[in-house]
Every structure is written in C-alpha cells, then in structure tokens.
Motif scaffolding. Structure first.
Motif, PDB file in Angstrom:
ATOM      1  N   TYR A  34       7.498 -14.182 -51.324  1.00  0.00           N
ATOM      2  CA  TYR A  34       8.521 -14.216 -50.280  1.00  0.00           C
ATOM      3  C   TYR A  34       9.686 -15.157 -50.589  1.00  0.00           C
ATOM      4  O   TYR A  34      10.752 -15.033 -49.990  1.00  0.00           O
ATOM      5  CB  TYR A  34       7.901 -14.649 -48.947  1.00  0.00           C
ATOM      6  N   GLY A  35       9.495 -16.098 -51.475  1.00  0.00           N
ATOM      7  CA  GLY A  35      10.523 -17.095 -51.734  1.00  0.00           C
ATOM      8  C   GLY A  35      11.694 -16.554 -52.518  1.00  0.00           C
ATOM      9  O   GLY A  35      11.693 -15.411 -52.981  1.00  0.00           O
ATOM     10  N   SER A  36      12.702 -17.393 -52.673  1.00  0.00           N
ATOM     11  CA  SER A  36      13.921 -16.996 -53.390  1.00  0.00           C
ATOM     12  C   SER A  36      14.046 -17.717 -54.726  1.00  0.00           C
ATOM     13  O   SER A  36      15.114 -17.707 -55.336  1.00  0.00           O
ATOM     14  CB  SER A  36      15.154 -17.291 -52.525  1.00  0.00           C
ATOM     15  N   HIS A  37      12.957 -18.340 -55.175  1.00  0.00           N
ATOM     16  CA  HIS A  37      12.928 -19.032 -56.481  1.00  0.00           C
ATOM     17  C   HIS A  37      13.922 -20.189 -56.528  1.00  0.00           C
ATOM     18  O   HIS A  37      14.474 -20.491 -57.569  1.00  0.00           O
ATOM     19  CB  HIS A  37      13.180 -18.045 -57.631  1.00  0.00           C
ATOM     20  N   HIS A  38      14.130 -20.816 -55.386  1.00  0.00           N
ATOM     21  CA  HIS A  38      15.089 -21.915 -55.263  1.00  0.00           C
ATOM     22  C   HIS A  38      14.370 -23.256 -55.394  1.00  0.00           C
ATOM     23  O   HIS A  38      14.380 -23.870 -56.473  1.00  0.00           O
ATOM     24  CB  HIS A  38      15.802 -21.801 -53.914  1.00  0.00           C
ATOM     25  N   THR A  39      13.700 -23.715 -54.324  1.00  0.00           N
ATOM     26  CA  THR A  39      13.033 -25.016 -54.311  1.00  0.00           C
ATOM     27  C   THR A  39      11.785 -24.948 -53.443  1.00  0.00           C
ATOM     28  O   THR A  39      11.853 -24.473 -52.298  1.00  0.00           O
ATOM     29  CB  THR A  39      13.957 -26.113 -53.766  1.00  0.00           C
ATOM     30  N   ASP A  40      10.662 -25.422 -53.992  1.00  0.00           N
ATOM     31  CA  ASP A  40       9.409 -25.414 -53.246  1.00  0.00           C
ATOM     32  C   ASP A  40       8.624 -26.676 -53.565  1.00  0.00           C
ATOM     33  O   ASP A  40       8.679 -27.180 -54.691  1.00  0.00           O
ATOM     34  CB  ASP A  40       8.599 -24.162 -53.582  1.00  0.00           C
ATOM     35  N   SER A  87      10.047 -21.243 -59.441  1.00  0.00           N
ATOM     36  CA  SER A  87      11.264 -21.653 -58.750  1.00  0.00           C
ATOM     37  C   SER A  87      12.097 -22.568 -59.633  1.00  0.00           C
ATOM     38  O   SER A  87      11.579 -23.201 -60.561  1.00  0.00           O
ATOM     39  CB  SER A  87      10.926 -22.354 -57.431  1.00  0.00           C
ATOM     40  N   ALA A  88      13.387 -22.661 -59.312  1.00  0.00           N
ATOM     41  CA  ALA A  88      14.299 -23.481 -60.111  1.00  0.00           C
ATOM     42  C   ALA A  88      13.965 -24.964 -59.999  1.00  0.00           C
ATOM     43  O   ALA A  88      14.150 -25.722 -60.952  1.00  0.00           O
ATOM     44  CB  ALA A  88      15.742 -23.225 -59.683  1.00  0.00           C
ATOM     45  N   LEU A 135      19.035 -17.205 -67.010  1.00  0.00           N
ATOM     46  CA  LEU A 135      19.848 -17.257 -68.224  1.00  0.00           C
ATOM     47  C   LEU A 135      20.962 -18.281 -68.045  1.00  0.00           C
ATOM     48  O   LEU A 135      21.598 -18.350 -66.999  1.00  0.00           O
ATOM     49  CB  LEU A 135      20.454 -15.880 -68.534  1.00  0.00           C
ATOM     50  N   HIS A 136      21.183 -19.050 -69.048  1.00  0.00           N
ATOM     51  CA  HIS A 136      22.207 -20.086 -69.180  1.00  0.00           C
ATOM     52  C   HIS A 136      21.895 -21.329 -68.364  1.00  0.00           C
ATOM     53  O   HIS A 136      21.732 -22.401 -68.914  1.00  0.00           O
ATOM     54  CB  HIS A 136      23.611 -19.590 -68.836  1.00  0.00           C
ATOM     55  N   ALA A 137      21.817 -21.235 -67.036  1.00  0.00           N
ATOM     56  CA  ALA A 137      21.613 -22.434 -66.224  1.00  0.00           C
ATOM     57  C   ALA A 137      20.666 -22.101 -65.085  1.00  0.00           C
ATOM     58  O   ALA A 137      20.707 -21.011 -64.515  1.00  0.00           O
ATOM     59  CB  ALA A 137      22.940 -22.942 -65.672  1.00  0.00           C
ATOM     60  N   ARG A 138      19.802 -23.070 -64.723  1.00  0.00           N
ATOM     61  CA  ARG A 138      18.860 -22.889 -63.618  1.00  0.00           C
ATOM     62  C   ARG A 138      18.750 -24.192 -62.843  1.00  0.00           C
ATOM     63  O   ARG A 138      18.702 -25.265 -63.435  1.00  0.00           O
ATOM     64  CB  ARG A 138      17.481 -22.477 -64.153  1.00  0.00           C
ATOM     65  N   GLY A 139      18.704 -24.082 -61.506  1.00  0.00           N
ATOM     66  CA  GLY A 139      18.675 -25.281 -60.671  1.00  0.00           C
ATOM     67  C   GLY A 139      20.078 -25.796 -60.441  1.00  0.00           C
ATOM     68  O   GLY A 139      21.076 -25.092 -60.671  1.00  0.00           O
ATOM     69  N   PRO A 140      20.221 -27.046 -59.949  1.00  0.00           N
ATOM     70  CA  PRO A 140      21.559 -27.605 -59.763  1.00  0.00           C
ATOM     71  C   PRO A 140      22.338 -27.608 -61.079  1.00  0.00           C
ATOM     72  O   PRO A 140      21.832 -28.052 -62.104  1.00  0.00           O
ATOM     73  CB  PRO A 140      21.271 -29.039 -59.288  1.00  0.00           C
ATOM     74  N   VAL A 141      23.552 -27.074 -61.041  1.00  0.00           N
ATOM     75  CA  VAL A 141      24.364 -26.922 -62.241  1.00  0.00           C
ATOM     76  C   VAL A 141      25.363 -28.070 -62.302  1.00  0.00           C
ATOM     77  O   VAL A 141      26.283 -28.154 -61.486  1.00  0.00           O
ATOM     78  CB  VAL A 141      25.095 -25.562 -62.254  1.00  0.00           C
TER      79      VAL A 141
END
Length: 423
Positions: free
Chosen positions: A338-344, A363-364, A393-399
């Motif tokens: 269910y998550g958005s692969h953001h922060t958990d 998650s990122a 690809l290229h960047a994940r999490g806070p950029v």
C-alpha cells in the motif's frame, strides 16, 4: 505579457542554457559568495517578504484555498529564518563539482576514473510552498546548474520577492542573472512549454500534488525526478518501548500535516495493540486527528471504519488510518503493497526485527525508532532538498547537491595506443 508563452519560455530556456555554461565553470568561492549574499538579502528584506506573502495569503483565503495549502503557503518568521540557515548551510557544504574518484591504472597503462559534473539546466515546477524557491535555487547554484523555477500562481508575489533576493546575491558574485530565473507568468501553458524543451532543459523536478506530477510524468520530453505520494507508515512492533512509540507516532503525524513525510498509516502489532492504542488514540483526538481503523482497531478504540482506499491515501490532513497487524511479516507486506516507497519507520528494541525491516521495506528512506517527518533534506544534512525521489534511477530519497550532478569518465594516458603493447 506581449510575447506568446512559448516565445517567453524559449527565451528563458536559451538564457538558462547560456548561464549554465558560466555557473558550471564557476569556482566554489564564487558560488558560495552568491549564496551568502542572497542570505543577507533575505535577512534585510523580511518586511518585503512578509508583505508579499500576505498578498498571496489574502488571495488564497478569498479563493477558498484549503487550510493545509494555506499552511504550506505561509512564510512565517521561522520559515524565513529556515531559508537563511539553509542558504548558509548549502554554502558550507563541500562542492561536488569536479571531484574525481576511482582513478585506477588499466593493463594498457591508461588511468580511468569518474568526475562529478553538473546536469546543466534544471526546471523546477512546484506548488504553494515559496520556501522551495530558495531550496531549489541554492542547491542548483552550488551544484553548478542553472535553473528555471515555475512556482504556483498562489505564491506568485512571495516567489517574486524571494527571487529578487537571489538576484542580488548573483549580482554580488558577478554571476549571470539567468543562473536562477523565476517564471513570471501564471499561465499554465508555461509548464507545458518547459517540460517539452529538451534542447534547453536537462531535468524536470516537479513538487506538488499527484495530478501535477502525473501530468508532467505523462507529457514530459525531459527526464523527470519525482515522487507521486508520501504514504508513510510507522510500525509499532511487539518489541517496542511503548512510551517511546507514542511520542514517535504522535510527532510523525502532528509535526506538520501537509508534508510528504507525515505518517498516514499507523501499524500496531497485535501483541501490544490493547496496551498501546487507547492512550495513543486519546492523544490524537485531543489534537483533533480523525482516526480510521481496521476491524481489530475498532474493537479496541472508537474510530471510523477504514475503507480499502484509506490504506493507499495520502491525506495531508489531520486524518490517520490505523491497522492492527499479526506481526513483522504482515507489517512489511502492508507497507510494500500500500505504501508509496517514500518513508517508513519501525519502533522496536529488537535488533533482528529492525534489521529485517530495513532490508525488506522497499522505500527511499527506512527508519528505526524515528518519526517519518525527519525525511527532509535539511534534517539529513543536505542543507536543503530539491525534492524527494521515489524513483530508483539516478537519485532516490531527498535530492541534494550530489543528486543534481552526474559523472563522466576521465581517461588519462601518456601516448598509449590501443592494440599495441605498452612501451
């Protein structure tokens, strides 16, 4: 505006491309001078910033803007302080441009390594939050990129006032004004033009609602760094310190409702649910948070029955979904589904559980005994962030700075010829 939107955006694009070559070769000292001067200009222009922001807030209230969006739009003294601190922090960070790594000799005698270089021209499209103007400008400038900033129409006066401070900083450092350009028109056609100009723009970073990001992802002819939703979870495990878990969950939800790192679903292990949920629910109710729960949650506390859609909804509001789960396996399965692969985040004193959570949650950002609202470039030591990417690809999490650069190969030789043995 007498010229067409397309002509206007093309003019900005050409100017940005030319400016990118100047900022790309600028020294670290010159870039830092621009950042520090912009910080000083912001500090000196507090009254102007407040007046411009009040124009936007008044218009927003008159147009029926949602409270969560008005909260994002407001430039409080503390947020102006934060912008100033962010500029100075970015100035203090190491400059990634020009760094060479992994130089090594090959059997032929040549040396091969990688050098970090700017991306070029970065287009930023964002809504509501005028502090994004500073975050984006500072990171793009320090990483050697030119940027075109297209903020939401609801923040046009605030963004113009902030841009004026940035321009003062650029002028003091003798850098072209086109290094940072704020789109002056509120015509939505400007967005369509910017995302289809690969000859002038190298990367697009959208920051806003799902509709905006879906549109840009669908229509862009320029690579996009993005995240769609921030459906963030806190899992209170069977081995959690419950008072600590309550503090973490409360902060994760109520620190600020309108940020992408706010907790939207609370998962509670069945073995601690009866001890944890009643007092936790009382704290949320006192804060005015609406609770929506699964059947097992409803058997413990008074809440609205959660629908299937609730588990995949980013509320950005004082609403929280709660689910009681059988254990770690079901918590991980729920988050990945269910998550958005953001922060958990997991709250647990058990090392084996935390290791599994970190390894298996896709998650990122994955956190241990920490509220999800810490998912932020400033908190991560990046000075600021251009956005949070859930792409792989290229960047994940806070950029931050490094995410706004790429690498090219550097090869050093001394006359070696391919196909011939080294002399």
């Amino acid at each position: 505006m007498t010229e067409s939107v397309l002509d206007y955006m093309t003019r900005l694009g050409r100017a940005a491309r030319a400016a990118s070559r100047v900022i790309g070769r600028a020294s670290t000292a010159q870039k830092n001078r621009a950042l520090q001067a912009a910080a000083n200009a912001l500090d000196a222009a507090r009254a102007e910033l407040a007046a411009a922001n009040e124009q936007d807030l008044a218009a927003g209230r008159a147009n029926g803007l949602e409270p969560a969006l008005l909260e994002r739009l407001e430039l409080t003294p503390a947020r102006i302080d934060g912008m100033i601190v962010g500029l100075r922090q970015v100035a203090a960070l190491p400059d990634p441009v020009g760094a060479i790594r992994d130089m090594s000799f090959r059997p032929s005698g040549i040396q091969v390594g990688k050098m970090r270089v700017p991306l070029g021209v970065i287009g930023i499209i964002y809504e509501s939050r005028p502090n994004v103007t500073i975050d984006a400008a500072s990171l793009c400038l320090k990483s050697g990129n030119a940027t075109i900033l297209r903020g939401g129409s609801e923040a046009i006066h605030s963004n113009r006032a902030i841009a004026a401070c940035i321009q003062r900083g650029l002028a003091e450092a003798e850098l072209p004004a086109a290094v940072v350009q704020v789109v002056e028109t509120t015509d939505r056609a400007a967005v369509g033009a910017m995302i289809t100009m690969p000859e002038y723009v190298d990367v697009i970073v959208p920051r806003g609602g799902r509709g905006l990001i879906e549109r840009i992802s669908r229509d862009a002819r320029v690579p996009v760094i993005k995240h769609l939703d921030g459906i963030c979870h806190v899992y209170v495990s069977a081995h959690a310190d419950l008072p600590k878990a309550q503090r973490i969950a409360f902060n994760a939800k109520t620190y600020r409702y309108g940020i992408c790192g706010a907790m939207e679903t609370l998962l509670v292990d069945q073995t601690v649910a009866k001890d944890f949920l009643p007092s936790m629910a009382a704290q949320f109710r006192e804060k005015g948070v609406e609770l929506r729960g699964c059947e097992r949650t409803l058997a413990i506390i008074d809440a609205v029955a959660a629908s299937e859609d609730d588990w995949s909804t980013e509320y950005l509001a004082p609403i929280l979904s709660i689910r009681v789960v059988d254990g770690l396996d079901q918590a991980i399965e729920h988050i990945n589904h269910y998550g958005s692969h953001h922060t958990d985040s997991i709250v647990s004193e058990n090392l084996a559980d935390t290791r599994r959570f970190v390894a298996e949650v896709d998650s990122a950002s994955v956190m241990i005994n920490t509220p999800t609202c810490f998912a932020d470039g400033f908190e991560y030591g990046l000075g600021a962030e251009i956005g949070i990417s859930t792409d792989k690809l290229h960047a994940r999490g806070p950029v931050g700075l490094e995410g706004l650069t790429c690498e090219k190969y550097v090869v050093v030789g001394d006359g070696q010829l391919r196909g011939q043995a080294p002399v």
